[in-house]
Design a protein around this motif. Structure first.
Motif, PDB file in Angstrom:
ATOM      1  N   GLN B  37      87.918 -42.849 -25.054  1.00 33.17           N
ATOM      2  CA  GLN B  37      88.991 -41.855 -24.954  1.00 33.17           C
ATOM      3  C   GLN B  37      89.680 -41.949 -23.597  1.00 33.17           C
ATOM      4  O   GLN B  37      90.904 -41.828 -23.502  1.00 33.17           O
ATOM      5  CB  GLN B  37      88.412 -40.451 -25.173  1.00 33.17           C
ATOM      6  N   THR B  38      88.907 -42.197 -22.536  1.00 32.89           N
ATOM      7  CA  THR B  38      89.513 -42.363 -21.212  1.00 32.89           C
ATOM      8  C   THR B  38      90.553 -43.483 -21.250  1.00 32.89           C
ATOM      9  O   THR B  38      91.664 -43.340 -20.729  1.00 32.89           O
ATOM     10  CB  THR B  38      88.432 -42.704 -20.155  1.00 32.89           C
ATOM     11  N   HIS B  39      90.187 -44.591 -21.912  1.00 31.12           N
ATOM     12  CA  HIS B  39      91.131 -45.702 -21.979  1.00 31.12           C
ATOM     13  C   HIS B  39      92.412 -45.322 -22.711  1.00 31.12           C
ATOM     14  O   HIS B  39      93.512 -45.654 -22.276  1.00 31.12           O
ATOM     15  CB  HIS B  39      90.484 -46.935 -22.616  1.00 31.12           C
ATOM     16  N   THR B  40      92.266 -44.625 -23.838  1.00 27.83           N
ATOM     17  CA  THR B  40      93.461 -44.198 -24.569  1.00 27.83           C
ATOM     18  C   THR B  40      94.333 -43.299 -23.685  1.00 27.83           C
ATOM     19  O   THR B  40      95.556 -43.443 -23.644  1.00 27.83           O
ATOM     20  CB  THR B  40      93.058 -43.428 -25.844  1.00 27.83           C
ATOM     21  N   ILE B  41      93.682 -42.387 -22.974  1.00 28.20           N
ATOM     22  CA  ILE B  41      94.417 -41.425 -22.143  1.00 28.20           C
ATOM     23  C   ILE B  41      95.202 -42.135 -21.041  1.00 28.20           C
ATOM     24  O   ILE B  41      96.387 -41.878 -20.828  1.00 28.20           O
ATOM     25  CB  ILE B  41      93.426 -40.400 -21.536  1.00 28.20           C
ATOM     26  N   ILE B  42      94.551 -43.066 -20.357  1.00 30.22           N
ATOM     27  CA  ILE B  42      95.217 -43.737 -19.236  1.00 30.22           C
ATOM     28  C   ILE B  42      96.261 -44.729 -19.755  1.00 30.22           C
ATOM     29  O   ILE B  42      97.367 -44.837 -19.237  1.00 30.22           O
ATOM     30  CB  ILE B  42      94.183 -44.441 -18.330  1.00 30.22           C
ATOM     31  N   ARG B  43      95.907 -45.443 -20.823  1.00 27.84           N
ATOM     32  CA  ARG B  43      96.825 -46.431 -21.390  1.00 27.84           C
ATOM     33  C   ARG B  43      98.133 -45.793 -21.837  1.00 27.84           C
ATOM     34  O   ARG B  43      99.213 -46.336 -21.632  1.00 27.84           O
ATOM     35  CB  ARG B  43      96.133 -47.097 -22.580  1.00 27.84           C
ATOM     36  N   HIS B  44      98.044 -44.617 -22.447  1.00 27.62           N
ATOM     37  CA  HIS B  44      99.242 -43.960 -22.959  1.00 27.62           C
ATOM     38  C   HIS B  44      99.791 -42.900 -22.014  1.00 27.62           C
ATOM     39  O   HIS B  44     100.742 -42.204 -22.345  1.00 27.62           O
ATOM     40  CB  HIS B  44      98.951 -43.341 -24.330  1.00 27.62           C
ATOM     41  N   GLY B  45      99.168 -42.778 -20.855  1.00 29.56           N
ATOM     42  CA  GLY B  45      99.676 -41.814 -19.885  1.00 29.56           C
ATOM     43  C   GLY B  45      99.588 -40.384 -20.371  1.00 29.56           C
ATOM     44  O   GLY B  45     100.398 -39.532 -19.976  1.00 29.56           O
TER      45      GLY B  45
END
Ligand code: SF4
Lengths: 97, 374
Positions: B37-45
């Motif tokens: 989820q962290t990756h999704t959050i940072i990837r999509h801002g």
């Protein structure tokens, strides 16, 4: 590592007393163990993690997720060659240009 | 608003964001537990799209990152032995041990193989009866059932040259540890969806009630995360603290009963040291005594390992949400995915790697510019 990818059951076969299936992940095909979802049928979708079907998924959401993963390159990350990726990163301590 | 176009349904994303904005009257700090989820959050801002005052604190849910250094060093020692075929998921290859990683062991002649599934390691054991095949069994509740089934099958089929080095971790005790830490700022949790696909949700109501904290089961896609945030914020604004399931398409309340039964048979709960964080009571699984034969720690004498963490790495603080990766001095300079000081810079779920890929230059890189990490 907790990435679980939706896939569609193409074929089911018993192997060494274990319920196995061939599962299609938007073109990539893998052997998947069905022991945790034994009544999953051909044509149905499930979320699959490291070769095990863990939970049923309806077709529409499965397709949507697969399309998104393909677009983001996550399928490549999950099913690609990790040695290549690790080698790309170069040996530890020696940055490759 | 360059990010919204990258959502699969920008209109829906906008609607969810408007809802969140309309609900918020004061600042709130939410923790997403899972590194995916962290990756999704940072990837999509997503953190930058949220109304001011809503902070996302990145949690310890990266299994590769929290695997204790001592276990990594044991893995490296076993993998380097002649006669051993050491099998692992790809994420572990570049995780730094005290003085090397699996990639290095392999380049020095160790037979290290990457498998997609633990069952692949069992097949390798069948095909190589004269070799010892060891699988590195790490991960949260999502990965534990596949590993449990593999150990079970090895015993059932009498495959004697197969063993597993087990270091599994469990989410609920980690939530407990976050909430009881004196520095805790977390007011609501996005719980890891796929963990709940297996375990269901019955471990969470007690935690939510005792700590008066909403826990919302959340998926991994950008819209799932916005929905999880929306429901958490709504509870916080109303003063509620219940367990809510924002990922019902993949999470049933009872989880997967067959998988839970297998976990109960193969593993037993144990205290576990989390790398960078310390020991969390009852936060792990190890093989139960019935499966001692299949336990690599029992089969290989790997006692007496002395570990050494790089001093400059602050991944412990990152994993506890006390420090954002780009606040670490080594971030992006001394420490990169090519020259990682800590596991959080290596893993595809590590917060440092997410920031390096998408947030290094202030603005997020497009996916094409980003370097793939293992
Ligand atoms: S940036 Fe590198 S050194 Fe800093 S906390 Fe992350 S992994 Fe450790």
């Amino acid at each position: 590592m907790c990435l679980a990818v939706p896939g569609r059951v193409v074929e089911i076969a018993e192997r060494d007393g274990t319920r196995m299936a061939v599962v299609d992940f938007g073109g990539v095909v893998k052997d998947v163990c069905l022991e945790y979802l034994p009544d999953l049928a051909v044509g149905e979708y499930a979320i699959v993690h490291v070769g095990f079907a863990l939970q049923r998924l309806d077709e529409e959401s499965a397709r949507r997720t697969l399309a998104l993963f393909a677009e983001l390159g996550l399928l490549q990350e999950e099913f690609g060659d990790p040695w290549e990726a690790a080698a790309d990163a170069g040996p530890r301590g020696e940055a490759k240009p | 608003m360059r990010y919204l176009e990258e959502f699969s349904d920008p209109a829906l994303a906008r609607g969810l964001l408007d809802d969140i904005r309309a609900a918020v009257t004061r600042p709130w700090a939410l923790m997403e537990v899972c590194g995916g989820q962290t990756h999704t959050i940072i990837r999509h801002g997503i953190d930058q799209l949220l109304p001011e005052g809503i902070e996302l604190i990145h949690g310890p849910g990266c299994p590769v990152c929290v695997t204790p250094l001592e276990i990594i060093d044991k893995a490296l020692e076993i993998a380097a032995r002649p006669g051993v075929i050491f099998c692992s998921f790809g994420d572990m290859l570049r995780v730094p041990g005290s003085d090397r990683d699996l990639f290095r062991v392999r380049s020095e002649g160790g037979d290290v193989r990457v498998v997609y599934s633990p069952l692949d390691a069992l097949r390798i054991a069948r095909e190589n009866p004269d070799r010892e095949v060891v699988f590195f069994g790490i991960g949260f509740e999502t990965t534990a059932p596949p590993n449990a089934m593999t150990v079970h099958q090895a015993r059932r089929h009498g495959i004697r040259n197969f063993s597993m080095l087990v270091s599994h971790v469990r989410v609920p005790p980690a939530i407990e540890a976050v909430m009881t830490s004196p520095d805790c700022r977390v007011q609501g949790f996005l719980a890891a969806g796929h963990v709940c696909s297996v375990m269901g949700v019955d471990e969470y109501p007690e935690l939510a009630a005792r700590h008066r904290v909403p826990i919302v089961v959340t998926g991994f896609e950008p819209l799932d995360i916005l929905e999880g945030i929306r429901r958490t914020v709504r509870q916080l604004e109303r003063g509620e603290h219940t367990v809510d399931n924002a990922y019902p398409r993949a999470v049933r309340p009872e989880g997967n009963p067959a998988a839970r039964a297998m976990l109960a048979d193969v593993f037993e709960v144990t205290d576990r040291a989390w790398r960078g964080i310390g020991t969390i009571p009852r936060s792990g699984w190890r093989l139960s005594p019935r499966y001692r034969e299949q336990d690599a720690e029992h089969r290989f004498d790997v006692a007496g390992i002395s570990t050494r963490e790089p001093e400059r790495c602050r991944s412990g603080e990152v994993l506890q949400g006390l420090l954002k990766p780009n606040q670490c001095e080594a971030f992006g300079g001394e420490c990169t995915p090519r020259t990682p000081l800590g596991a959080t810079m290596v893993s595809s779920e590590g917060a440092c790697a997410a920031y390096y890929l998408y947030r290094r230059l202030g603005a997020p890189a497009t996916p094409q510019e980003a370097t793939p990490v293992v």
